[in-house]
Motif scaffolding. Structure first.
Motif, PDB file in Angstrom:
ATOM      1  N   ALA A 183      31.403  -2.328  12.928  1.00 29.14           N
ATOM      2  CA  ALA A 183      32.568  -3.188  13.159  1.00 29.14           C
ATOM      3  C   ALA A 183      32.181  -4.661  13.058  1.00 29.14           C
ATOM      4  N   ALA A 184      31.039  -5.029  13.600  1.00 29.96           N
ATOM      5  CA  ALA A 184      30.570  -6.412  13.475  1.00 29.96           C
ATOM      6  C   ALA A 184      30.304  -6.748  12.008  1.00 29.96           C
TER       7      ALA A 184
ATOM      8  N   TYR B 272      36.985  -5.626  10.635  1.00 30.17           N
ATOM      9  CA  TYR B 272      37.590  -6.606   9.734  1.00 30.17           C
ATOM     10  C   TYR B 272      38.895  -7.143  10.306  1.00 30.17           C
ATOM     11  N   ILE B 273      39.688  -6.269  10.942  1.00 28.60           N
ATOM     12  CA  ILE B 273      41.001  -6.696  11.436  1.00 28.60           C
ATOM     13  C   ILE B 273      41.056  -6.927  12.945  1.00 28.60           C
ATOM     14  N   ALA B 274      39.974  -6.648  13.671  1.00 25.19           N
ATOM     15  CA  ALA B 274      39.998  -6.737  15.139  1.00 25.19           C
ATOM     16  C   ALA B 274      40.425  -8.110  15.662  1.00 25.19           C
TER      17      ALA B 274
ATOM     18  N   GLY C 188      32.921  -4.918  20.153  1.00 21.49           N
ATOM     19  CA  GLY C 188      33.599  -4.263  21.286  1.00 21.49           C
ATOM     20  C   GLY C 188      34.647  -3.274  20.808  1.00 21.49           C
ATOM     21  N   ALA C 189      35.397  -3.645  19.785  1.00 18.77           N
ATOM     22  CA  ALA C 189      36.387  -2.716  19.229  1.00 18.77           C
ATOM     23  C   ALA C 189      35.697  -1.494  18.622  1.00 18.77           C
TER      24      ALA C 189
ATOM     25  N   LEU D 280      31.987  -9.464   6.929  1.00 20.00           N
ATOM     26  CA  LEU D 280      32.579  -9.423   5.591  1.00 20.00           C
ATOM     27  C   LEU D 280      33.852 -10.266   5.527  1.00 20.00           C
ATOM     28  N   ARG D 281      34.663 -10.206   6.576  1.00 21.65           N
ATOM     29  CA  ARG D 281      35.887 -11.020   6.609  1.00 21.65           C
ATOM     30  C   ARG D 281      35.537 -12.500   6.601  1.00 21.65           C
ATOM     31  N   PHE D 282      34.525 -12.850   7.378  1.00 21.63           N
ATOM     32  CA  PHE D 282      34.089 -14.246   7.437  1.00 21.63           C
ATOM     33  C   PHE D 282      33.624 -14.725   6.063  1.00 21.63           C
TER      34      PHE D 282
END
Length: 138
Positions: A22-23, A108-110, A76-77, A28-30
Motif C-alpha cells: 500500500a505504501a 494509491y487511493i487511500a 495503515g490502510a 507510485l501516486r506521488f
C-alpha cells in the motif's frame, strides 16, 4: 507472540507485505503527479545550480513531511486490509497476489479516501451545529 493468536504463515506474510504494498501504491501516486521542483533548485544565468536557501530547504522538508504522512496513511490502510483477510486466504499464490495488488491500489487511493471521509464528517458536524444554533435562537 503472534503465534498465540493462531496466525498462519500466510497471515504473517500478508500483515507484513500488504502495508508495504500500500505504501508502494502511494509512492507510485506521488511519482505520477506532475511536480514542480523549480522552487527547490534554482539556476543562475549560466545554468549552474544556485546554493539552496533556508526557505527552499523548508519547502523541501514540507514536501518530505507530506509524503511521509501519506505513506503512513497508506500503510495503515494496507494493514487494515490484511487484517480483514486473516484466516481467510489459503496458501495459493494467486490469492496472495490478488490481495497484494488490491493493497497497491488501496495505497494509491487511500489519502483521497481519508480526505473525502473527513470532508463528509465535517459537513455533517456543521449541519448539526447549525441546526442546534437555530433551535437556541428560536
Amino acid at each position: 507472540m503472534i503465534e498465540g493468536f493462531g496466525f498462519t504463515d500466510v497471515d504473517k506474510l500478508l500483515t507484513f507485505w500488504c502495508p508495504i504494498a500500500a505504501a508502494f501504491g502511494e509512492w507510485l501516486r506521488f511519482l505520477s503527479k506532475a511536480r514542480n521542483y523549480e522552487h527547490f533548485i534554482s539556476f543562475d544565468e549560466s545554468g549552474k545550480a544556485k546554493e539552496p536557501t533556508w526557505a527552499s530547504f523548508g519547502q523541501l522538508m514540507s514536501a518530505v513531511e507530506w509524503l511521509l504522512g501519506h505513506l503512513i496513511l497508506s500503510a495503515g490502510a494496507g494493514l487494515i486490509l490484511s487484517l480483514y483477510f486473516v484466516g481467510m486466504i489459503d496458501s495459493e499464490a494467486n490469492a496472495i497476489a490478488r490481495l497484494l495488488g488490491v493493497s497497491i491500489i488501496l495505497g494509491y487511493i487511500a489519502p483521497q479516501l481519508w480526505l473525502s471521509q473527513e470532508k463528509t464528517i465535517l459537513n455533517k458536524v456543521e449541519k448539526i451545529i447549525a441546526s442546534e444554533l437555530n433551535k437556541i435562537k428560536k
